[in-house]
Design an enzyme around this catalytic site. Structure first.
Site, mmCIF file in Angstrom:
data_model
loop_
_atom_site.group_PDB
_atom_site.id
_atom_site.type_symbol
_atom_site.label_atom_id
_atom_site.label_comp_id
_atom_site.label_asym_id
_atom_site.label_seq_id
_atom_site.Cartn_x
_atom_site.Cartn_y
_atom_site.Cartn_z
ATOM 1 N N VAL A 1 -4.843 11.058 -38.764
ATOM 2 C CA VAL A 1 -3.868 12.133 -38.586
ATOM 3 C C VAL A 1 -4.424 13.142 -37.585
ATOM 4 C CG1 VAL A 1 -2.250 13.663 -39.795
ATOM 5 C CG2 VAL A 1 -3.280 11.764 -41.015
ATOM 6 N N VAL B 1 -2.747 11.896 -32.140
ATOM 7 C CA VAL B 1 -1.763 10.806 -32.084
ATOM 8 C C VAL B 1 -1.019 10.674 -33.406
ATOM 9 C CG1 VAL B 1 -1.455 8.317 -31.788
ATOM 10 C CG2 VAL B 1 -3.035 9.558 -30.307
ATOM 11 N N ALA C 1 -3.924 8.821 -44.622
ATOM 12 C CA ALA C 1 -5.311 9.135 -44.933
ATOM 13 C C ALA C 1 -6.104 9.433 -43.673
ATOM 14 C CB ALA C 1 -5.965 7.966 -45.684
ATOM 15 N N VAL D 1 -3.783 -0.692 -25.000
ATOM 16 C CA VAL D 1 -4.010 -0.805 -23.552
ATOM 17 C C VAL D 1 -3.157 0.172 -22.767
ATOM 18 C CG1 VAL D 1 -3.860 -2.323 -21.536
ATOM 19 C CG2 VAL D 1 -4.713 -3.220 -23.700
ATOM 20 N N GLY E 1 -6.167 19.097 -23.005
ATOM 21 C CA GLY E 1 -6.143 18.100 -24.068
ATOM 22 C C GLY E 1 -6.025 16.677 -23.573
ATOM 23 N N GLU F 1 -11.024 13.463 -24.503
ATOM 24 C CA GLU F 1 -11.536 13.641 -25.854
ATOM 25 C C GLU F 1 -12.247 14.999 -25.943
ATOM 26 O OE1 GLU F 1 -10.995 11.680 -28.358
ATOM 27 O OE2 GLU F 1 -10.002 10.089 -27.195
ATOM 28 N N ASP G 1 -13.846 3.134 -22.702
ATOM 29 C CA ASP G 1 -12.457 2.933 -23.103
ATOM 30 C C ASP G 1 -11.733 2.015 -22.126
ATOM 31 O OD1 ASP G 1 -10.139 3.780 -24.838
ATOM 32 O OD2 ASP G 1 -9.399 4.460 -22.897
ATOM 33 N N LYS H 1 -10.049 -1.887 -22.683
ATOM 34 C CA LYS H 1 -8.681 -2.250 -22.300
ATOM 35 C C LYS H 1 -8.669 -3.475 -21.392
ATOM 36 C CE LYS H 1 -6.823 2.455 -22.637
ATOM 37 N NZ LYS H 1 -6.229 3.596 -21.908
ATOM 38 N N GLY I 1 -2.143 10.403 -23.588
ATOM 39 C CA GLY I 1 -1.659 11.626 -24.194
ATOM 40 C C GLY I 1 -1.103 11.292 -25.560
#
Length: 495
Positions: free
Chosen positions: A150, A153, A182, A285, A340, A343, A354, A358, A473
């Protein structure tokens, strides 16, 4: 039994003489065995009748011992219209398979008015509910969602679910119900459903101690007939490691978590072969861009990927756009963080890991058996010393890199090129690096924070198939996750 005449006649004659009523009979055309069901109270009489009738045959090795399976139940689907509608049996077995109900035996008469199934006794109620759910649809059908993660995203996804629930129910007949959500240390469960508009606040008020892994165990024990969808918006390796267990239990998994699909090849293969639940990982991706689905469709129709290249990071795309406009590297990184885009620790983006994941996912989808170590990565910020210092020192010293990046951008511009952080795979080599691209390259005129992937296939050999749009985003990624949730429901119960 093969080659032994009169077995069926002797068997049922012996049972009748002992007062045993046979409820169900099933025999394959190979005549290798006869499967029949009797009431539990008739078990001992059945054993005695079979033992007496076939004692000599067993001693001669012509007939095997009676194999008894107890604690089972018979579920029968009965209807006059079944004989007029093709696909009833396929749909019946499909819905049971998706619930993880194993069918032990099947009997169907030539009238096609009755299909009887033998299942384990604990599966009786889930099987009946699943069949009713599949064939008697009056009120909106309930889809059970369980959300792990939570953060940005996850919160954006809750907002989008709250905004579209009524429209989804109106168009598809599915009512999206969040039964659990959770974080790593908190878990909120409500069998009546959690309002997505207040879900994050309710979760924050839960006591710490039990989290996403506990929620997963609860889901695995549940045998609800409604479709269950586990949504992974975490970066957790432990959560992704449970994906194959969820799939094996008939739970559909929608994930933005790359850990397992870009993990070791053995784990990847096990994940992709797990079922009867289905895996949806578009957001791993392209965030909200249809990258996985587009490539999968091409491959499914006989096309072959020859090479792929593109920009696969929204944060780094934003950063490179800033540098192209003349901004200093350190200022561009700081601005991206303030917006934002990156990270909390921007080094997670600048390391290129990252993007490497992908690219690995795409190459594997195309059939490559690559491990992560085979992907060459040029990080924007080298591990030594930048990844080793604390975050405060990183920000203080970051201007030391301004000159180097300004020089590389200027050199590319002098040659008529643009510097982009390019991921590429040509069937043999997978590489992620700062690369100058000319005016004819699809990535040359990318806008701020845009992603792009160009697929060169046998069909698209000269002019590549290009997918382009905002790359990342929270809102865009959440939209990709939500699209996968709706796709899972659209494909639910499909044979």
């Amino acid at each position: 039994m093969v080659g032994v005449p009169g077995v069926a006649m002797r068997l049922f004659g012996a049972l009748a003489r002992n007062g045993v009523s046979v409820i169900l009979i099933s025999q394959a055309s190979s005549e290798h065995s006869i499967c029949f069901a009797v009431a539990p109270d008739d078990l001992e009489a059945t054993r005695r009748a079979v033992d007496e009738e076939f004692r000599v045959d067993r001693r001669a090795g012509d007939i095997d011992e009676l194999d008894v399976e107890e604690d089972v139940a018979i579920v029968a689907a009965v209807g006059a219209a079944m004989s007029e509608r093709p696909g009833i049996a396929g749909r019946l077995f499909s819905v049971l398979g998706e619930r993880g109900v194993n069918v032990r035996a099947i009997a169907q008469g030539s009238s096609e008015l009755n299909i009887s199934l033998v299942v384990k006794r604990p599966d009786k109620a889930p099987a009946v509910r699943a069949i009713h759910e599949a064939f008697f649809r009056g009120a909106p059908r309930r889809a059970e969602l369980h959300l792990a993660g939570v953060g940005n995203v996850g919160r954006a996804l809750l907002e989008q679910i709250a905004a579209c629930r009524r429209e989804v129910e109106k168009r598809s007949g599915w009512r999206l119900e969040i039964l659990g959500m959770a974080t790593s240390t908190r878990w909120l469960a409500d069998g009546e459903g959690i309002d997505p508009a207040t879900a994050a606040e309710r979760l924050a008020g839960e006591p710490s101690g039990r989290g996403a892994l506990d929620m997963i165990e609860e889901i695995l024990e549940d045998r609800s007939p409604a479709p269950r969808i586990f949504v992974d918006c975490t970066p957790s390796a432990a959560v992704s490691a449970a994906h194959h267990r969820l799939l094996s239990a008939g739970v559909h998994v929608v994930t933005a978590n790359k850990r397992l699909v870009a993990g070791e090849m053995g784990d990847y293969r096990r994940l992709m072969s797990a079922g009867p639940g289905r895996l949806y990982y578009e957001a791993t991706v392209g965030a909200g861009l249809p990258v996985i689905r587009t490539l999968a469709d091409q491959l499914a129709t006989g096309d072959e990927l020859m090479r792929a290249a593109g920009v696969l990071s929204g944060p780094i795309s934003f950063l490179m756009s800033e540098l192209t406009r003349g901004e200093l590297f350190s200022r561009a990184v700081r601005r991206a963080r303030e917006l934002g885009t990156t990270e909390t620790d921007p080094r997670e983006d600048l390391a290129g890991e990252d993007v490497a994941r992908k690219l690995l996912i795409l190459a594997r989808l195309a059939g490559a058996t690559l491990e992560r170590g085979a992907v060459e990565v040029e990080p924007l910020v080298p591990a030594d010393p930048w990844m080793k210092m604390d975050l405060e020192e990183f920000w203080e010293r970051l201007p030391e890199l301004d000159g180097e990046f300004a020089g590389r951008v200027e050199a590319a511009a002098a040659a008529g090129d643009r510097l982009v952080y390019l991921a590429s795979w040509d069937g043999r080599r997978a590489r992620v690096a700062l690369t100058p691209v000319g005016a004819g390259h699809p990535c040359h005129d990318l806008g701020e924070a845009e992603n792009l992937i160009a697929f060169h296939t046998r069909r698209y050999a000269k002019i590549p198939l290009v997918i382009r749009g905002r790359g990342g985003g929270p809102r865009v990624t959440a939209a990709g996750v939500l699209a996968d949730i709706l796709r899972a429901l659209a494909e639910h119960q499909r044979p």
